[in-house]
Scaffold this active site. Sequence first.
Site, PDB file in Angstrom:
ATOM      1  N   ARG A 167       0.825  -1.228   0.000  1.00 27.92           N
ATOM      2  CA  ARG A 167       0.000   0.000   0.000  1.00 27.92           C
ATOM      3  C   ARG A 167       0.854   1.270   0.000  1.00 27.92           C
ATOM      4  NH1 ARG A 167      -2.522  -3.824  -0.612  1.00 27.92           N
ATOM      5  NH2 ARG A 167      -4.282  -4.621   0.576  1.00 27.92           N
ATOM      6  N   SER A 240     -12.009   0.790   3.778  1.00 28.07           N
ATOM      7  CA  SER A 240     -11.179   0.513   4.956  1.00 28.07           C
ATOM      8  C   SER A 240     -10.528   1.809   5.428  1.00 28.07           C
ATOM      9  CB  SER A 240     -10.066  -0.479   4.604  1.00 28.07           C
ATOM     10  OG  SER A 240     -10.607  -1.677   4.175  1.00 28.07           O
ATOM     11  N   GLU A 337      -5.504   4.589   6.621  1.00 30.41           N
ATOM     12  CA  GLU A 337      -5.206   4.328   5.205  1.00 30.41           C
ATOM     13  C   GLU A 337      -5.728   5.487   4.349  1.00 30.41           C
ATOM     14  OE1 GLU A 337      -5.539   0.170   3.477  1.00 30.41           O
ATOM     15  OE2 GLU A 337      -7.230   1.129   2.482  1.00 30.41           O
TER      16      GLU A 337
HETATM   17  P1  NAP Z   1      -9.316 -10.181   4.677  1.00 33.95           P
HETATM   18  O1  NAP Z   1      -9.301 -11.027   3.444  1.00 33.95           O
HETATM   19  O2  NAP Z   1     -10.220 -10.538   5.799  1.00 33.95           O
HETATM   20  O3  NAP Z   1      -7.818 -10.078   5.241  1.00 33.95           O
HETATM   21  C1  NAP Z   1      -7.536  -9.336   6.423  1.00 33.95           C
HETATM   22  C2  NAP Z   1      -6.029  -9.216   6.582  1.00 33.95           C
HETATM   23  O4  NAP Z   1      -5.441 -10.512   6.595  1.00 33.95           O
HETATM   24  C3  NAP Z   1      -5.344  -8.461   5.450  1.00 33.95           C
HETATM   25  O5  NAP Z   1      -4.282  -7.759   6.020  1.00 33.95           O
HETATM   26  C4  NAP Z   1      -4.803  -9.544   4.560  1.00 33.95           C
HETATM   27  O6  NAP Z   1      -3.614  -9.166   3.911  1.00 33.95           O
HETATM   28  C5  NAP Z   1      -4.502 -10.644   5.539  1.00 33.95           C
HETATM   29  N1  NAP Z   1      -4.660 -11.943   4.898  1.00 33.95           N
HETATM   30  C6  NAP Z   1      -5.807 -12.667   4.757  1.00 33.95           C
HETATM   31  N2  NAP Z   1      -5.556 -13.832   4.128  1.00 33.95           N
HETATM   32  C7  NAP Z   1      -4.239 -13.833   3.842  1.00 33.95           C
HETATM   33  C8  NAP Z   1      -3.385 -14.763   3.191  1.00 33.95           C
HETATM   34  N3  NAP Z   1      -3.837 -15.941   2.721  1.00 33.95           N
HETATM   35  N4  NAP Z   1      -2.071 -14.469   3.077  1.00 33.95           N
HETATM   36  C9  NAP Z   1      -1.606 -13.298   3.548  1.00 33.95           C
HETATM   37  N5  NAP Z   1      -2.365 -12.367   4.170  1.00 33.95           N
HETATM   38  C10 NAP Z   1      -3.664 -12.633   4.339  1.00 33.95           C
HETATM   39  O7  NAP Z   1      -9.535  -8.648   4.301  1.00 33.95           O
HETATM   40  P2  NAP Z   1     -10.829  -7.851   3.804  1.00 33.95           P
HETATM   41  O8  NAP Z   1     -10.961  -6.654   4.659  1.00 33.95           O
HETATM   42  O9  NAP Z   1     -11.984  -8.760   3.566  1.00 33.95           O
HETATM   43  O10 NAP Z   1     -10.311  -7.354   2.370  1.00 33.95           O
HETATM   44  C11 NAP Z   1     -10.177  -8.252   1.272  1.00 33.95           C
HETATM   45  C12 NAP Z   1      -8.949  -7.889   0.476  1.00 33.95           C
HETATM   46  O11 NAP Z   1      -9.116  -6.560  -0.063  1.00 33.95           O
HETATM   47  C13 NAP Z   1      -7.675  -7.861   1.323  1.00 33.95           C
HETATM   48  O12 NAP Z   1      -6.627  -8.377   0.546  1.00 33.95           O
HETATM   49  C14 NAP Z   1      -7.480  -6.384   1.605  1.00 33.95           C
HETATM   50  O13 NAP Z   1      -6.113  -6.027   1.816  1.00 33.95           O
HETATM   51  C15 NAP Z   1      -7.993  -5.788   0.305  1.00 33.95           C
HETATM   52  N6  NAP Z   1      -8.356  -4.355   0.423  1.00 33.95           N
HETATM   53  C16 NAP Z   1      -7.578  -3.467  -0.246  1.00 33.95           C
HETATM   54  C17 NAP Z   1      -7.818  -2.110  -0.165  1.00 33.95           C
HETATM   55  C18 NAP Z   1      -6.917  -1.144  -0.916  1.00 33.95           C
HETATM   56  O14 NAP Z   1      -6.060  -1.526  -1.694  1.00 33.95           O
HETATM   57  N7  NAP Z   1      -7.093   0.132  -0.701  1.00 33.95           N
HETATM   58  C19 NAP Z   1      -8.868  -1.651   0.604  1.00 33.95           C
HETATM   59  C20 NAP Z   1      -9.674  -2.589   1.262  1.00 33.95           C
HETATM   60  C21 NAP Z   1      -9.392  -3.949   1.177  1.00 33.95           C
HETATM   61  P3  NAP Z   1      -3.578  -8.216   2.635  1.00 33.95           P
HETATM   62  O15 NAP Z   1      -4.024  -6.875   3.061  1.00 33.95           O
HETATM   63  O16 NAP Z   1      -2.118  -8.254   2.253  1.00 33.95           O
HETATM   64  O17 NAP Z   1      -4.423  -8.820   1.588  1.00 33.95           O
END
Ligand code: NAP
Length: 342
Positions: A167, A240, A337
């Site tokens: 990020r 987020s 963020e």
């Molecule tokens: P989530 O899938 O519940 O994951 C929560 C956290 O756990 C995140 O930090 C994610 O890392 C980590 N995680 C989960 N599974 C993983 C794996 N197999 N290996 C490594 N790390 C893992 O999150 P959510 O809130 O539902 O969001 C879904 C995805 O959308 C996530 O990847 C999140 O980062 C992304 N997202 C991105 C943005 C953005 O780019 N602005 C905003 C909102 C959500 P990561 O963050 O590295 O994936």
Amino acid sequence: MTIVIEENVPLAPYTTFKIGGQARFFCIVRNAEEMAEAVVFARVEKIRILVLGGGSNILVSDAGYSGLVIKNEILGRFVEGGNVDYDLVTVGAGENWDAFVEWSIDRGYCGLENLSAIPGSVGASPVQNIGAYGVEVGNYVKSVKLYDTVTMDFKTVEQADCQFEYRDSLFKKQKGRYAIIQVVFCLRKNTPVNIEYKDLQGYFAGVDPKTLTSLAVRNAVVEIRSKKLPDWRMWGTAGSFFKNPTISKEKFEKIRTKYSDIPGYPQPDGRVKVSAAWILDNICKTKGLFQGNVGTYERQALVLVTKPGATAGEVVEFSKKLMNCVEKETGIKMESEVDWVN
Ligand code: NAP
């Protein structure tokens, strides 16, 4: 001068939080030359610049912004073929990100499907190095074409020089310096899908990943995200609000002695990434909590939502309350963020 500079323009309609004050100066740019013109105007007036894309990752202060807000509406998608393994696709920074992802899949390109349904513009995507479900946009960026507001000239920054991290990027580190005009993507066809994340694995349980198309994965991501995220038409929100913290292994083990089921994801550098949503939900118990017009979304504690009438001040106060709880319970200092504009 071809651009029109307006004064005292309310910024709320240009942001997904739908709150905040006015821009002292405001203009829309539709090509590279207009971007340069806008920057020159700001230089002459000796004021700051804020380049705005979809407005989906900012919180504008109630007092507004005293500089020039440049709304980036540079459009266009140009495919440069002729390579055996890949195409280079140049996209205007003002294009909507998700519309571009959909377009890329329609044309048979693979890789961006996990980044479906992320709000915002193409120009904002490398700034935050948007990522989701194990995929980061930086891996698909060939170069970024921009206007450097310090040296006052056009530049192309190659991927290796973009300083992409979790990020983060050069464009975020030197906030306000670079006005992105176009992003050049390197896209391939017929590459395998990535469904390693739990939510996608669950969605496709029992299905051989080799049989999955990019479109099937995109549809899954859209469905999963729509269940976790609020309806942007009903709520003010920037998605987020906090980053998922990465902490030392020792700190993680210490927290785990008290909260044994906290999930942690080991990183290549030995540290551990933890879910901020899990902490807010399971430790601080703030999912669905409201204070005045601001609260956390009932289905995802990391997402702040506002009701009509909310102020930026209320959002800041509420976010501090969440940060204080997380720090008190776990020792983790959460970071926003969302960019604070004042
Ligand atoms: P989530 O899938 O519940 O994951 C929560 C956290 O756990 C995140 O930090 C994610 O890392 C980590 N995680 C989960 N599974 C993983 C794996 N197999 N290996 C490594 N790390 C893992 O999150 P959510 O809130 O539902 O969001 C879904 C995805 O959308 C996530 O990847 C999140 O980062 C992304 N997202 C991105 C943005 C953005 O780019 N602005 C905003 C909102 C959500 P990561 O963050 O590295 O994936």
